[in-house]
Design an enzyme around this catalytic site. Structure first.
Site, PDB file in Angstrom:
ATOM      1  N   LEU A  98     -13.281  -4.502 -28.245  1.00 58.49           N
ATOM      2  CA  LEU A  98     -13.638  -3.946 -26.816  1.00 58.49           C
ATOM      3  C   LEU A  98     -12.268  -4.116 -26.019  1.00 58.49           C
ATOM      4  O   LEU A  98     -12.274  -4.433 -24.726  1.00 58.49           O
ATOM      5  CB  LEU A  98     -14.664  -4.706 -26.219  1.00 58.49           C
ATOM      6  CG  LEU A  98     -16.083  -4.693 -26.872  1.00 58.49           C
ATOM      7  CD1 LEU A  98     -17.308  -5.239 -25.835  1.00 58.49           C
ATOM      8  CD2 LEU A  98     -16.395  -3.095 -26.849  1.00 58.49           C
ATOM      9  N   GLU A 110       0.964   3.914   1.784  1.00 60.00           N
ATOM     10  CA  GLU A 110       1.677   4.422   3.271  1.00 60.00           C
ATOM     11  C   GLU A 110       3.057   3.382   3.338  1.00 60.00           C
ATOM     12  O   GLU A 110       4.018   3.919   3.909  1.00 60.00           O
ATOM     13  CB  GLU A 110       0.727   4.215   4.460  1.00 60.00           C
ATOM     14  CG  GLU A 110      -0.481   4.765   4.121  1.00 60.00           C
ATOM     15  CD  GLU A 110      -1.648   4.050   3.631  1.00 60.00           C
ATOM     16  OE1 GLU A 110      -2.693   4.244   3.983  1.00 60.00           O
ATOM     17  OE2 GLU A 110      -1.534   3.207   2.617  1.00 60.00           O
ATOM     18  N   ARG A 161     -10.649   2.945 -22.144  1.00 60.22           N
ATOM     19  CA  ARG A 161     -10.857   1.750 -21.738  1.00 60.22           C
ATOM     20  C   ARG A 161      -9.788   1.157 -20.869  1.00 60.22           C
ATOM     21  O   ARG A 161     -10.332   0.086 -19.815  1.00 60.22           O
ATOM     22  CB  ARG A 161     -10.840   0.782 -22.990  1.00 60.22           C
ATOM     23  CG  ARG A 161     -12.151   0.967 -23.840  1.00 60.22           C
ATOM     24  CD  ARG A 161     -12.083  -0.003 -25.351  1.00 60.22           C
ATOM     25  NE  ARG A 161     -13.184   0.257 -26.113  1.00 60.22           N
ATOM     26  CZ  ARG A 161     -13.107  -0.246 -27.295  1.00 60.22           C
ATOM     27  NH1 ARG A 161     -12.323  -0.599 -27.844  1.00 60.22           N
ATOM     28  NH2 ARG A 161     -14.319  -0.007 -27.861  1.00 60.22           N
ATOM     29  N   ALA A 183     -19.921   8.221 -29.314  1.00 63.45           N
ATOM     30  CA  ALA A 183     -19.302   9.183 -30.289  1.00 63.45           C
ATOM     31  C   ALA A 183     -20.633   9.629 -31.016  1.00 63.45           C
ATOM     32  O   ALA A 183     -21.247   8.752 -31.844  1.00 63.45           O
ATOM     33  CB  ALA A 183     -18.257   8.568 -30.929  1.00 63.45           C
ATOM     34  N   HIS A 218       0.698  -1.135   0.027  1.00 64.64           N
ATOM     35  CA  HIS A 218       0.138   0.168  -0.089  1.00 64.64           C
ATOM     36  C   HIS A 218       1.009   1.165  -0.176  1.00 64.64           C
ATOM     37  O   HIS A 218       2.055   1.210   0.189  1.00 64.64           O
ATOM     38  CB  HIS A 218      -0.921  -0.021   1.418  1.00 64.64           C
ATOM     39  CG  HIS A 218      -1.915  -1.055   1.055  1.00 64.64           C
ATOM     40  ND1 HIS A 218      -3.256  -1.238   1.957  1.00 64.64           N
ATOM     41  CD2 HIS A 218      -2.493  -1.899   0.122  1.00 64.64           C
ATOM     42  CE1 HIS A 218      -3.758  -2.197   1.628  1.00 64.64           C
ATOM     43  NE2 HIS A 218      -3.314  -2.815   0.509  1.00 64.64           N
ATOM     44  N   CYS A 267      -1.723  -1.310   7.380  1.00 64.97           N
ATOM     45  CA  CYS A 267      -1.053  -0.241   7.242  1.00 64.97           C
ATOM     46  C   CYS A 267      -0.672   0.369   8.697  1.00 64.97           C
ATOM     47  O   CYS A 267       0.655   1.003   8.764  1.00 64.97           O
ATOM     48  CB  CYS A 267      -1.416   0.690   6.312  1.00 64.97           C
ATOM     49  SG  CYS A 267      -1.338   0.216   4.422  1.00 64.97           S
ATOM     50  N   GLU A 286     -20.491   1.073 -23.881  1.00 69.99           N
ATOM     51  CA  GLU A 286     -20.433   1.681 -25.092  1.00 69.99           C
ATOM     52  C   GLU A 286     -21.478   1.589 -25.929  1.00 69.99           C
ATOM     53  O   GLU A 286     -21.242   1.520 -27.325  1.00 69.99           O
ATOM     54  CB  GLU A 286     -19.189   1.131 -25.586  1.00 69.99           C
ATOM     55  CG  GLU A 286     -17.984   1.376 -24.913  1.00 69.99           C
ATOM     56  CD  GLU A 286     -16.670   1.388 -25.728  1.00 69.99           C
ATOM     57  OE1 GLU A 286     -16.626   1.452 -26.913  1.00 69.99           O
ATOM     58  OE2 GLU A 286     -15.547   1.410 -25.152  1.00 69.99           O
TER      59      GLU A 286
END
Length: 390
Positions: free
Chosen positions: A226, A74, A206, A176, A72, A106, A317
């Site tokens: 895709l 941290e 994507r 689009a 992680h 953490c 999409e």
């Protein structure tokens, strides 16, 4: 396959900021936010988190979460700081965890490093954390604050926050279109509405999401792959999800002929012809069955299944029927329109169907976050302003 995401839960009460917040806290939290952005699109299904260790007015350690299973933010920032972390301040964009998952907690690393103060942008909505990390640090005698630049931090992890609180993914609709809102000409020709710059941006988009979803008509007529073909390489392919209520799609479609066939999911309705589903499964694709609804397939049931599979951000999409269903059922969160300076006319295919709006006051409201040029086209990004509970 990513591990299932824990279901939403109430967790503990939000942590309130304490007085005495360092005067330069926002400056250093912006540094942590810059670190967090380095993980965008790479941490699925975890949130992207950044952290910096500050001592005597300078950053002595940096880190960001790079991918699920990796250390992680941290822990990486503390390791980067080394002995400089003792008595220093730790700035992190999300509450430190206090449980064993793929990595140790953490909070243990923070306490072992001898940090004096911890400043967090937001609490972690994961019910395994949800205030427990900050409470553990306070109980150990550290000075702790939260809420610093929380809006900016939460914006980086909207999918994570929504999944943890509601069990649903963040849903982005992408189309689009021409300036008069048309996907294709009256004959169905859609290549290409927008230019190369906009199409390249779609591949980058994507690469940042967990799953791409299309309806049956879009899969059949457009025959998309895709995949995330990012210019210059380096893209990450999302899960490819295709709706096929009756199990009638052709296995010859390009989405079923990718090198990683198990990353394609075809969604059929209950009662679909088993031979159709078997034919698609023979390509290596996974077949999911979801209940039917008045509009075809139960969209909410599918979205909850996607969250259970670790897909927290879903890019839709098309086509117009699927867009309409998600809007009518108030399951969409965000809209990205790639606008081409063209007019196709009223006999062309609209990107969305009827929404039943009779009065202007009932129109679906959005907040425009960005309007950016892409070559000759424009990208409009907006969020739906659903009423509370919508």
């Amino acid at each position: 396959m990513s591990p299932p995401v824990p279901p939403p839960g109430s967790g503990s009460a939000p942590v309130s900021p304490e007085p005495g917040l360092p005067a330069d806290a926002e400056r250093w939290m912006r540094e942590a936010l810059s670190e967090a952005r380095l993980g965008l699109g790479r941490t699925h299904p975890n949130p992207c988190v950044g952290a910096v260790v500050v001592r005597e007015g300078r950053v002595v350690g940096r880190g960001h979460h790079a991918q699920a299973g990796a250390p992680h933010a941290e822990v990486l920032a503390l390791a980067d700081a080394g002995d400089g972390a003792r008595g220093a301040d730790l700035y992190t964009t999300l509450e430190p965890c206090d449980h064993f998952g793929r990595t140790p907690p953490c909070t243990r690393a923070i306490l072992d490093a001898g940090v004096a103060r911890v400043i967090s942008a937001s609490e972690d909505p994961n019910p395994l954390v949800d205030g427990r990390g900050l409470a553990r640090l306070r109980a150990a005698g550290l000075a702790v604050w939260t809420g610093v630049l929380s809006e900016e931090a939460d914006a980086l992890n909207r999918p994570f926050h929504k999944a943890m609180r509601r069990g649903l993914p963040w849903v982005t609709l992408k189309a689009a279109v021409s300036l008069d809102g048309r996907l294709a000409t009256r004959t169905g020709e859609a290549r290409w509405v927008t230019g190369e710059e906009a199409r390249a941006d779609v591949h980058r988009l994507r690469s940042r999401v967990d799953a791409v979803l299309v309806g049956t008509g879009t899969a059949r007529l457009d025959d998309p792959q895709l995949t995330a073909r990012v210019p210059g390489g380096g893209g990450r392919n999302p899960l490819r999800v295709v709706l096929d209520a009756r199990g009638e799609l052709s296995p010859a479609l390009r989405v079923f002929r990718q090198p990683d066939p198990d990353q394609t999911v075809v969604v059929v309705g209950e009662g679909a012809a088993p031979e159709g589903a078997a034919r698609l499964a023979a390509t290596g694709a996974r077949v999911w069955t979801v209940p039917r609804s008045a509009r075809g397939l139960d969209a909410e049931a599918l979205l909850r299944r996607l969250v259970a599979e670790g897909a927290l951000h879903v890019l839709v999409e098309g086509g117009a029927g699927l867009f309409t269903t998600l809007l009518v059922e108030r399951l969409a969160d965000e809209l990205i329109l790639f606008l081409a300076p063209k007019l196709l006319g009223g006999d062309a295919l609209a990107w969305v169907g009827g929404l039943g709006v009779e009065r202007m006051e009932d129109a679906l409201a959005l907040r425009v976050d960005e309007l950016a040029p892409l070559g000759k086209d424009w990208r409009l990004t907006a969020r739906f302003l659903w009423p509370p509970g919508g």
